[in-house]
Design a protein around this motif. Structure first.
Motif, short mmCIF file in Angstrom:
data_model
loop_
_atom_site.label_atom_id
_atom_site.label_comp_id
_atom_site.label_asym_id
_atom_site.label_seq_id
_atom_site.Cartn_x
_atom_site.Cartn_y
_atom_site.Cartn_z
N ILE A 40 0.88 -1.26 -0.07
CA ILE A 40 0.03 -0.11 0.05
C ILE A 40 0.84 1.16 -0.12
N GLY A 41 0.14 2.29 -0.43
CA GLY A 41 1.01 3.56 -0.38
C GLY A 41 0.24 4.68 -1.26
N ARG A 42 0.42 5.88 -1.27
CA ARG A 42 -0.03 6.85 -2.13
C ARG A 42 0.37 6.63 -3.61
N SER A 43 -0.32 7.01 -4.31
CA SER A 43 0.08 7.18 -5.84
C SER A 43 1.66 7.79 -5.89
N ALA B 136 -0.66 4.15 9.50
CA ALA B 136 -1.34 4.64 8.37
C ALA B 136 -0.97 6.06 8.03
N ARG B 137 -0.72 6.77 9.04
CA ARG B 137 -0.42 8.37 8.77
C ARG B 137 1.04 8.57 8.27
N GLU B 138 1.71 7.48 8.71
CA GLU B 138 3.36 7.57 8.08
C GLU B 138 3.19 7.11 6.68
N ILE B 139 2.32 6.18 6.25
CA ILE B 139 2.32 5.51 4.96
C ILE B 139 1.86 6.79 4.03
N TYR B 140 0.45 7.19 4.38
CA TYR B 140 -0.21 8.03 3.67
C TYR B 140 0.15 9.57 3.74
N GLY B 141 0.89 9.84 4.99
CA GLY B 141 1.14 11.24 5.20
C GLY B 141 0.15 11.75 5.93
N ALA B 142 0.52 12.87 6.74
CA ALA B 142 -0.17 13.43 8.04
C ALA B 142 -1.34 14.11 7.36
N ASP B 143 -1.41 14.43 6.08
CA ASP B 143 -2.36 15.28 5.42
C ASP B 143 -3.71 14.31 4.86
N ALA B 144 -3.44 13.17 5.03
CA ALA B 144 -4.39 12.26 4.57
C ALA B 144 -5.59 12.00 5.52
N SER B 145 -6.69 12.16 5.17
CA SER B 145 -7.77 11.97 6.02
C SER B 145 -8.33 10.76 6.23
N PHE B 146 -8.43 10.33 7.69
CA PHE B 146 -8.81 9.21 8.10
C PHE B 146 -10.09 9.39 8.95
N MET C 68 4.65 1.58 1.45
CA MET C 68 5.59 2.25 0.90
C MET C 68 5.33 4.16 0.72
N ARG C 69 6.29 4.66 1.13
CA ARG C 69 6.22 5.80 0.97
C ARG C 69 7.68 6.69 0.30
N ALA C 70 7.39 7.45 -1.05
CA ALA C 70 8.48 7.85 -1.67
C ALA C 70 9.20 7.21 -2.00
N GLY C 71 9.22 5.86 -2.33
CA GLY C 71 9.95 4.86 -2.77
C GLY C 71 10.66 4.06 -1.65
N ARG C 72 10.32 4.35 -0.31
CA ARG C 72 10.98 3.65 0.81
C ARG C 72 10.00 2.72 1.35
N MET C 73 10.42 1.49 2.14
CA MET C 73 9.28 0.88 2.77
C MET C 73 9.34 1.53 4.28
N VAL C 74 8.16 1.81 4.49
CA VAL C 74 8.10 2.51 5.93
C VAL C 74 7.24 1.62 6.96
#
Ligand SMILES: Nc1ncnc2c1ncn2[C@@H]1O[C@H](COP(=O)(O)OP(=O)(O)O)[C@@H](O)[C@H]1O
Ligand SMILES: [Mg+2]
Length: 273
Positions: A34-37, A238-248, A219-225
């Protein structure tokens, strides 16, 4: 089958799409990535079967680096890992059973392929696979006459025809409605459970990965997080993977992470089809 991914990296110019990915798979597994586009999921999947060259690193399968294979050995490896795509990649005007038989293409002499000379045994096997996936009645129809969910199951049947050890699925449900998405994920899960094949699926949503996979790689920005079980996928992770701005969802328990991150984009993807 033991697979060890070691420092696998892909650069495009100065950008690093996949950055030193390392992990191992000890036994047949159902893994969700999983990870952002833009996180590097597709690039990673494509490096496994050689559709994209790696810039660095190794993928050791039973101790042999499959990234270093050439010629015949490379093609043999490619036929051991079948790929499933978001857009199914069937031949629309061809009947379903012929599409499934196409899974044998990289194993057969070119001439036989040109003249469409499938053996009776091959045809029987293709129909048996379709039957197993609940698609026997669709066998004579043109692929384009089927629903999206059925087409993706035909693509899975085509993959099975290869008798692959690994099934690589790149966003297999991103173009499907929720109902068909469920059927396709259940089909992949069944193939893993019943046949002991490893499935690695890039998935858009956390929810799907949690529901169907035993192991999730973030994954985030190419790295396994993240690399762990669905239980370990907390809101913080989930925030680490998708970024703090992602809405959950407002809720903070891991069971309520079912809310789709990037939900809007997911809906757009469905509407676009
Ligand atoms: N052929 C290519 N040429 C240049 N950049 C690419 C190419 N393919 C992918 N990228 C870049 O690599 C990064 C990862 O892309 P991708 O693997 O498609 O991510 P994901 O599948 O997670 O959305 C993105 O920044 C993307 O723009
Ligand atoms: Mg992708």
């Amino acid at each position: 089958m033991h697979i060890e991914v070691r420092g696998v990296t892909r650069r495009f110019g100065t950008a690093t799409a996949v950055d030193a990915l390392s992990f191992s798979i000890e036994r047949p597994a159902m893994i969700g990535i999983i990870g952002r586009s833009g996180a590097g999921k597709s690039t990673f999947l494509r490096m496994i079967n050689g559709m994209t060259e790696a810039s660095a690193g190794q993928i050791l399968v039973e101790g042999e680096d499959v990234l270093a294979l050439t010629g015949k050995a490379r093609r043999a490896w490619q036929s051991r890992c079948a790929m499933i795509f978001q857009q199914f990649n069937l031949v629309p005007r061809l009947d379903v059973v012929s599409n499934v038989l196409h899974g044998l293409l990289n194993r057969r002499p070119t001439l036989a392929t040109l003249f469409n000379l499938w053996s009776e045994a091959d045809i029987r096997r293709a129909i048996a696979i379709l039957d197993r996936l609940g698609l026997a009645e669709q066998a004579p129809k043109r692929a384009e006459a089927l629903s999206g969910g059925q087409q993706q199951r035909v693509a899975i049947a085509r993959a099975m025809m290869q008798e692959p050890q690994i099934i690589l699925a790149d966003e297999p449900i991103a173009s499907l409605d929720p109902m068909n998405a469920q059927i396709v994920m259940q089909t992949l899960r069944r193939i893993h459970d019943e046949d002991g094949r490893t499935v690695i699926a890039n998935l858009h949503t956390l929810d799907t990965a949690r529901r169907y996979c035993d192991r999730v790689i973030g994954m985030r920005a190419g790295r396994m997080v993240f690399d762990g079980t669905p239980d370990q996928l907390t809101l913080d992770v989930a925030r680490e993977i998708y970024g703090a701005d992602a809405s959950f969802s407002e809720a903070t328990t891991s069971t309520s992470l079912d809310v789709l991150p990037e939900g809007r984009r997911y809906e757009q993807a469905m509407l676009a089809d």
